[in-house]
Design a protein around this motif. Structure first.
Motif, PDB file in Angstrom:
ATOM      1  N   LYS A   9      10.676 -13.456  -1.812  1.00  0.00           N
ATOM      2  CA  LYS A   9      12.030 -13.860  -2.194  1.00  0.00           C
ATOM      3  C   LYS A   9      13.045 -12.771  -1.890  1.00  0.00           C
ATOM      4  N   ASP A  10      12.566 -11.683  -1.291  1.00  0.00           N
ATOM      5  CA  ASP A  10      13.432 -10.563  -0.920  1.00  0.00           C
ATOM      6  C   ASP A  10      14.150  -9.998  -2.136  1.00  0.00           C
ATOM      7  N   ASP A  11      13.400  -9.860  -3.232  1.00  0.00           N
ATOM      8  CA  ASP A  11      13.936  -9.303  -4.465  1.00  0.00           C
ATOM      9  C   ASP A  11      13.948  -7.788  -4.347  1.00  0.00           C
ATOM     10  N   ARG A  12      15.093  -7.207  -4.088  1.00  0.00           N
ATOM     11  CA  ARG A  12      15.195  -5.783  -3.816  1.00  0.00           C
ATOM     12  C   ARG A  12      14.930  -4.935  -5.063  1.00  0.00           C
ATOM     13  N   GLU A  13      14.965  -5.517  -6.258  1.00  0.00           N
ATOM     14  CA  GLU A  13      14.675  -4.739  -7.456  1.00  0.00           C
ATOM     15  C   GLU A  13      13.211  -4.340  -7.511  1.00  0.00           C
ATOM     16  N   PHE A  14      12.349  -5.100  -6.847  1.00  0.00           N
ATOM     17  CA  PHE A  14      10.931  -4.804  -6.838  1.00  0.00           C
ATOM     18  C   PHE A  14      10.621  -3.592  -5.970  1.00  0.00           C
ATOM     19  N   VAL A  15      11.389  -3.384  -4.930  1.00  0.00           N
ATOM     20  CA  VAL A  15      11.102  -2.345  -3.943  1.00  0.00           C
ATOM     21  C   VAL A  15      11.313  -0.967  -4.551  1.00  0.00           C
ATOM     22  N   LEU A  16      10.250  -0.172  -4.538  1.00  0.00           N
ATOM     23  CA  LEU A  16      10.342   1.190  -5.023  1.00  0.00           C
ATOM     24  C   LEU A  16      10.421   2.170  -3.853  1.00  0.00           C
ATOM     25  N   ASN A  17       9.621   1.935  -2.839  1.00  0.00           N
ATOM     26  CA  ASN A  17       9.602   2.779  -1.642  1.00  0.00           C
ATOM     27  C   ASN A  17       9.777   1.895  -0.429  1.00  0.00           C
ATOM     28  N   ASP A  18      10.934   1.914   0.177  1.00  0.00           N
ATOM     29  CA  ASP A  18      11.171   1.108   1.374  1.00  0.00           C
ATOM     30  C   ASP A  18      10.549   1.723   2.603  1.00  0.00           C
ATOM     31  N   THR A  24       0.818  -1.216   0.000  1.00  0.00           N
ATOM     32  CA  THR A  24       0.000   0.000   0.000  1.00  0.00           C
ATOM     33  C   THR A  24       0.856   1.273   0.000  1.00  0.00           C
ATOM     34  N   LYS A  25       2.120   1.175   0.313  1.00  0.00           N
ATOM     35  CA  LYS A  25       3.018   2.332   0.321  1.00  0.00           C
ATOM     36  C   LYS A  25       3.668   2.573  -1.041  1.00  0.00           C
ATOM     37  N   GLN A  26       3.448   1.684  -1.989  1.00  0.00           N
ATOM     38  CA  GLN A  26       4.065   1.817  -3.305  1.00  0.00           C
ATOM     39  C   GLN A  26       3.310   2.865  -4.128  1.00  0.00           C
ATOM     40  N   PRO A  27       4.019   3.582  -5.020  1.00  0.00           N
ATOM     41  CA  PRO A  27       3.374   4.661  -5.781  1.00  0.00           C
ATOM     42  C   PRO A  27       2.258   4.192  -6.719  1.00  0.00           C
ATOM     43  N   PHE A  28       2.280   2.953  -7.150  1.00  0.00           N
ATOM     44  CA  PHE A  28       1.257   2.445  -8.069  1.00  0.00           C
ATOM     45  C   PHE A  28       0.025   1.915  -7.344  1.00  0.00           C
ATOM     46  N   TYR A  29       0.064   1.877  -6.014  1.00  0.00           N
ATOM     47  CA  TYR A  29      -1.033   1.286  -5.240  1.00  0.00           C
ATOM     48  C   TYR A  29      -2.365   1.985  -5.505  1.00  0.00           C
ATOM     49  N   LYS A  30      -2.381   3.313  -5.493  1.00  0.00           N
ATOM     50  CA  LYS A  30      -3.648   4.042  -5.652  1.00  0.00           C
ATOM     51  C   LYS A  30      -4.295   3.744  -6.996  1.00  0.00           C
ATOM     52  N   THR A  31      -3.490   3.626  -8.030  1.00  0.00           N
ATOM     53  CA  THR A  31      -4.033   3.301  -9.350  1.00  0.00           C
ATOM     54  C   THR A  31      -4.652   1.909  -9.340  1.00  0.00           C
ATOM     55  N   LEU A  32      -3.934   0.945  -8.786  1.00  0.00           N
ATOM     56  CA  LEU A  32      -4.466  -0.427  -8.722  1.00  0.00           C
ATOM     57  C   LEU A  32      -5.712  -0.491  -7.848  1.00  0.00           C
ATOM     58  N   ARG A  33      -5.702   0.233  -6.753  1.00  0.00           N
ATOM     59  CA  ARG A  33      -6.862   0.247  -5.851  1.00  0.00           C
ATOM     60  C   ARG A  33      -8.073   0.833  -6.572  1.00  0.00           C
ATOM     61  N   TYR A  34      -7.854   1.889  -7.357  1.00  0.00           N
ATOM     62  CA  TYR A  34      -8.943   2.486  -8.123  1.00  0.00           C
ATOM     63  C   TYR A  34      -9.475   1.493  -9.160  1.00  0.00           C
ATOM     64  N   GLN A  35      -8.572   0.788  -9.827  1.00  0.00           N
ATOM     65  CA  GLN A  35      -8.966  -0.141 -10.891  1.00  0.00           C
ATOM     66  C   GLN A  35      -9.676  -1.379 -10.350  1.00  0.00           C
ATOM     67  N   HIS A  36      -9.215  -1.909  -9.190  1.00  0.00           N
ATOM     68  CA  HIS A  36      -9.708  -3.205  -8.721  1.00  0.00           C
ATOM     69  C   HIS A  36     -10.544  -3.130  -7.442  1.00  0.00           C
ATOM     70  N   GLY A  37     -10.530  -1.978  -6.783  1.00  0.00           N
ATOM     71  CA  GLY A  37     -11.353  -1.787  -5.600  1.00  0.00           C
ATOM     72  C   GLY A  37     -10.990  -2.731  -4.466  1.00  0.00           C
ATOM     73  N   ASP A  38     -12.019  -3.175  -3.739  1.00  0.00           N
ATOM     74  CA  ASP A  38     -11.823  -4.025  -2.562  1.00  0.00           C
ATOM     75  C   ASP A  38     -11.286  -5.410  -2.904  1.00  0.00           C
ATOM     76  N   ARG A  39     -11.322  -5.772  -4.164  1.00  0.00           N
ATOM     77  CA  ARG A  39     -10.878  -7.113  -4.567  1.00  0.00           C
ATOM     78  C   ARG A  39      -9.377  -7.177  -4.853  1.00  0.00           C
ATOM     79  N   LEU A  40      -8.671  -6.074  -4.676  1.00  0.00           N
ATOM     80  CA  LEU A  40      -7.248  -6.025  -5.001  1.00  0.00           C
ATOM     81  C   LEU A  40      -6.453  -7.084  -4.245  1.00  0.00           C
ATOM     82  N   PHE A  41      -6.771  -7.287  -2.984  1.00  0.00           N
ATOM     83  CA  PHE A  41      -6.015  -8.241  -2.171  1.00  0.00           C
ATOM     84  C   PHE A  41      -6.758  -9.573  -1.968  1.00  0.00           C
ATOM     85  N   ASP A  42      -7.669  -9.917  -2.875  1.00  0.00           N
ATOM     86  CA  ASP A  42      -8.334 -11.227  -2.780  1.00  0.00           C
ATOM     87  C   ASP A  42      -7.279 -12.321  -2.893  1.00  0.00           C
ATOM     88  N   PHE A  43      -7.350 -13.288  -1.983  1.00  0.00           N
ATOM     89  CA  PHE A  43      -6.328 -14.334  -1.895  1.00  0.00           C
ATOM     90  C   PHE A  43      -7.008 -15.684  -1.804  1.00  0.00           C
TER      91      PHE A  43
END
Length: 124
Positions: free
Chosen positions: A115-124, A76-95
């Motif tokens: 896997k602790d892939d640090r390349e994925f991390v945009l905002n630590d 939720t702290k990542q910069p793309f989160y708000k866009t994904l949340r807008y697109q998918h709503g409450d179902r974003l974290f369906d597991f």
């Protein structure tokens, strides 16, 4: 068709389902099968129950630690989160247990996070 090819074409869950069905029917371990048009049948060419079982066992993943409680706040702290949340709503974290997140973007992020892939991390 060999057992490995069957698993590649139909998936591990279908292979497990076929193993369960063959076991319930009492098929011999050395009886050969093949799948034609989605239907299994006895065949002189094909794979045995044991061969399919070995391939399935080789694909079984050991249980992993559930890191969703740490991952979701991080995501939720990542910069793309708000866009994904807008697109998918409450179902974003369906597991789905045993499968993963239904949203592919979230699932890829979760795998990288686990896997602790640090390349994925945009905002630590």
């Amino acid at each position: 068709m060999n057992a490995s090819k069957f698993v590649k074409q139909h998936g591990i869950q279908q292979a497990k389902n076929l193993l369960t069905m063959l076991k319930n029917l009492g098929c011999a371990d050395d009886m050969k099968f093949t799948v034609v048009n989605g239907m299994w049948q006895r065949s002189s060419e094909g794979f045995t129950y044991d061969e399919l079982d070995q391939v399935v066992q080789s694909h079984v993943v050991s249980p992993q630690v559930d890191m969703r409680k740490e991952f979701e706040p991080f995501f939720t702290k990542q910069p793309f989160y708000k866009t994904l949340r807008y697109q998918h709503g409450d179902r974003l974290f369906d597991f789905d247990q045993g499968i993963g997140y239904r949203n592919l973007t979230v699932q890829v992020g979760y795998v990288c996070f686990c896997k602790d892939d640090r390349e994925f991390v945009l905002n630590d």
